[in-house]
Design a protein around this motif. Structure first.
Motif, PDB file in Angstrom:
ATOM      1  N   VAL A   4       0.867  -1.178   0.000  1.00 14.39           N
ATOM      2  CA  VAL A   4       0.000   0.000   0.000  1.00 14.39           C
ATOM      3  C   VAL A   4       0.896   1.218   0.000  1.00 14.39           C
ATOM      4  N   LYS A   5       0.725   2.091  -0.977  1.00 16.45           N
ATOM      5  CA  LYS A   5       1.519   3.307  -1.051  1.00 16.45           C
ATOM      6  C   LYS A   5       0.688   4.473  -0.536  1.00 16.45           C
ATOM      7  N   SER A   6       1.245   5.193   0.432  1.00 17.88           N
ATOM      8  CA  SER A   6       0.547   6.326   1.024  1.00 17.88           C
ATOM      9  C   SER A   6       1.573   7.256   1.653  1.00 17.88           C
ATOM     10  N   ASN A   7       1.358   8.553   1.562  1.00 23.88           N
ATOM     11  CA  ASN A   7       2.262   9.517   2.190  1.00 23.88           C
ATOM     12  C   ASN A   7       1.953   9.726   3.662  1.00 23.88           C
ATOM     13  N   MET A   8       0.720   9.483   4.079  1.00 25.58           N
ATOM     14  CA  MET A   8       0.323   9.692   5.467  1.00 25.58           C
ATOM     15  C   MET A   8      -0.606   8.571   5.894  1.00 25.58           C
ATOM     16  N   HIS A   9      -0.318   8.030   7.080  1.00 24.55           N
ATOM     17  CA  HIS A   9      -1.136   6.927   7.568  1.00 24.55           C
ATOM     18  C   HIS A   9      -1.401   7.130   9.053  1.00 24.55           C
ATOM     19  N   ASP A  24       3.881  10.212   8.724  1.00 27.18           N
ATOM     20  CA  ASP A  24       3.770  11.157   7.613  1.00 27.18           C
ATOM     21  C   ASP A  24       5.065  11.194   6.820  1.00 27.18           C
ATOM     22  N   ALA A  25       4.985  10.827   5.547  1.00 26.53           N
ATOM     23  CA  ALA A  25       6.150  10.869   4.654  1.00 26.53           C
ATOM     24  C   ALA A  25       5.880  11.787   3.471  1.00 26.53           C
ATOM     25  N   SER A  26       5.037  12.813   3.681  1.00 25.30           N
ATOM     26  CA  SER A  26       4.631  13.684   2.575  1.00 25.30           C
ATOM     27  C   SER A  26       5.572  14.869   2.346  1.00 25.30           C
ATOM     28  N   ALA A  27       6.567  15.081   3.212  1.00 30.82           N
ATOM     29  CA  ALA A  27       7.455  16.240   3.057  1.00 30.82           C
ATOM     30  C   ALA A  27       8.278  16.123   1.771  1.00 30.82           C
ATOM     31  N   ALA A  28       8.437  17.235   1.085  1.00 31.85           N
ATOM     32  CA  ALA A  28       9.165  17.255  -0.201  1.00 31.85           C
ATOM     33  C   ALA A  28      10.637  16.894  -0.032  1.00 31.85           C
ATOM     34  N   ASN A  29      11.204  17.115   1.176  1.00 35.48           N
ATOM     35  CA  ASN A  29      12.630  16.832   1.390  1.00 35.48           C
ATOM     36  C   ASN A  29      12.906  15.383   1.779  1.00 35.48           C
ATOM     37  N   GLY A  30      11.886  14.526   1.794  1.00 38.77           N
ATOM     38  CA  GLY A  30      12.085  13.108   2.083  1.00 38.77           C
ATOM     39  C   GLY A  30      12.049  12.758   3.557  1.00 38.77           C
ATOM     40  N   MET A  32      10.528  11.776   7.156  1.00 39.92           N
ATOM     41  CA  MET A  32       9.393  11.015   7.656  1.00 39.92           C
ATOM     42  C   MET A  32       9.199  11.369   9.122  1.00 39.92           C
ATOM     43  N   LYS A  33       7.950  11.540   9.552  1.00 36.70           N
ATOM     44  CA  LYS A  33       7.663  11.980  10.908  1.00 36.70           C
ATOM     45  C   LYS A  33       6.608  11.091  11.544  1.00 36.70           C
ATOM     46  N   GLN A  44       1.644  16.262  18.823  1.00 31.59           N
ATOM     47  CA  GLN A  44       3.007  16.200  19.350  1.00 31.59           C
ATOM     48  C   GLN A  44       3.890  15.373  18.422  1.00 31.59           C
ATOM     49  N   ASP A  45       4.985  15.974  17.946  1.00 34.44           N
ATOM     50  CA  ASP A  45       5.955  15.220  17.148  1.00 34.44           C
ATOM     51  C   ASP A  45       6.759  14.330  18.076  1.00 34.44           C
ATOM     52  N   ILE A  46       6.920  13.073  17.705  1.00 36.23           N
ATOM     53  CA  ILE A  46       7.640  12.107  18.528  1.00 36.23           C
ATOM     54  C   ILE A  46       8.993  11.764  17.929  1.00 36.23           C
ATOM     55  N   LEU A  47       9.031  11.579  16.614  1.00 34.69           N
ATOM     56  CA  LEU A  47      10.238  11.095  15.957  1.00 34.69           C
ATOM     57  C   LEU A  47      10.279  11.644  14.542  1.00 34.69           C
ATOM     58  N   THR A  48      11.453  12.100  14.112  1.00 32.66           N
ATOM     59  CA  THR A  48      11.647  12.550  12.737  1.00 32.66           C
ATOM     60  C   THR A  48      12.869  11.828  12.174  1.00 32.66           C
ATOM     61  N   ILE A  49      12.754  11.325  10.947  1.00 32.53           N
ATOM     62  CA  ILE A  49      13.875  10.676  10.269  1.00 32.53           C
ATOM     63  C   ILE A  49      14.103  11.421   8.961  1.00 32.53           C
TER      64      ILE A  49
END
Length: 146
Positions: A4-9, A24-30, A32-33, A44-49
């Motif tokens: 399943v391909k999705s930018n946000m789940h 969320d992987a929708s950011a243009a710079n690649g 993922m949050k 609340q943001d927990i983790l950003t890669i």
């Protein structure tokens, strides 16, 4: 196996948004949050890669200055710094420990023929006082607390 391909789940279906998570992987710079909350309304943001694989935990607040600190997610706080003084003085910590300062360690930066010592006298959640064996001695310190 299906893909399943999705930018946000959204992970979770609770009526209480803080019990759900969003990937969320929708950011243009690649980037993922992982965030707490419903998709499109995170709280609340927990983790950003980053696209390079660099991991960041936004709730781990830090200041990497000469006198700085690092607040870990579990509540432990590491602090450090560089100070100098006359024979006695007080260092105000870069950030106050909310509960207690568990330990402070000091080390003289430059030692001449005679041994130079730093004695830590009083330790509080916001500061510590010191006594030096030689006036003008510079020392580095580390403090741990929560």
């Amino acid at each position: 196996m299906s893909l399943v391909k999705s930018n946000m789940h959204q992970l979770g279906q609770s009526a209480t948004a803080t019990q759900n998570f969003t990937l969320d992987a929708s950011a243009a710079n690649g980037t993922m949050k992982l965030s707490r909350g419903n998709a499109g309304a995170t709280t609340q943001d927990i983790l950003t890669i980053s696209a390079l694989g660099e991991v960041d935990f936004p709730q781990m607040i830090r200041n990497f200055g000469t006198n700085g600190y690092y607040k870990l997610a579990g509540g432990l706080i590491l602090q450090w710094g560089r100070s100098a003084g006359t024979n006695t003085g007080t260092v105000t910590l870069p950030t106050a420990f909310p509960n207690a300062c568990l330990s402070v360690v000091g080390t003289c930066e430059t030692v001449t023929v005679n041994a130079e010592l730093v004695e830590l006298v009083t330790i509080t959640p916001t500061s510590f006082s010191f006594a030096l064996s030689s006036s003008g001695t510079t020392f580095r310190w580390q403090a741990i607390g929560y």
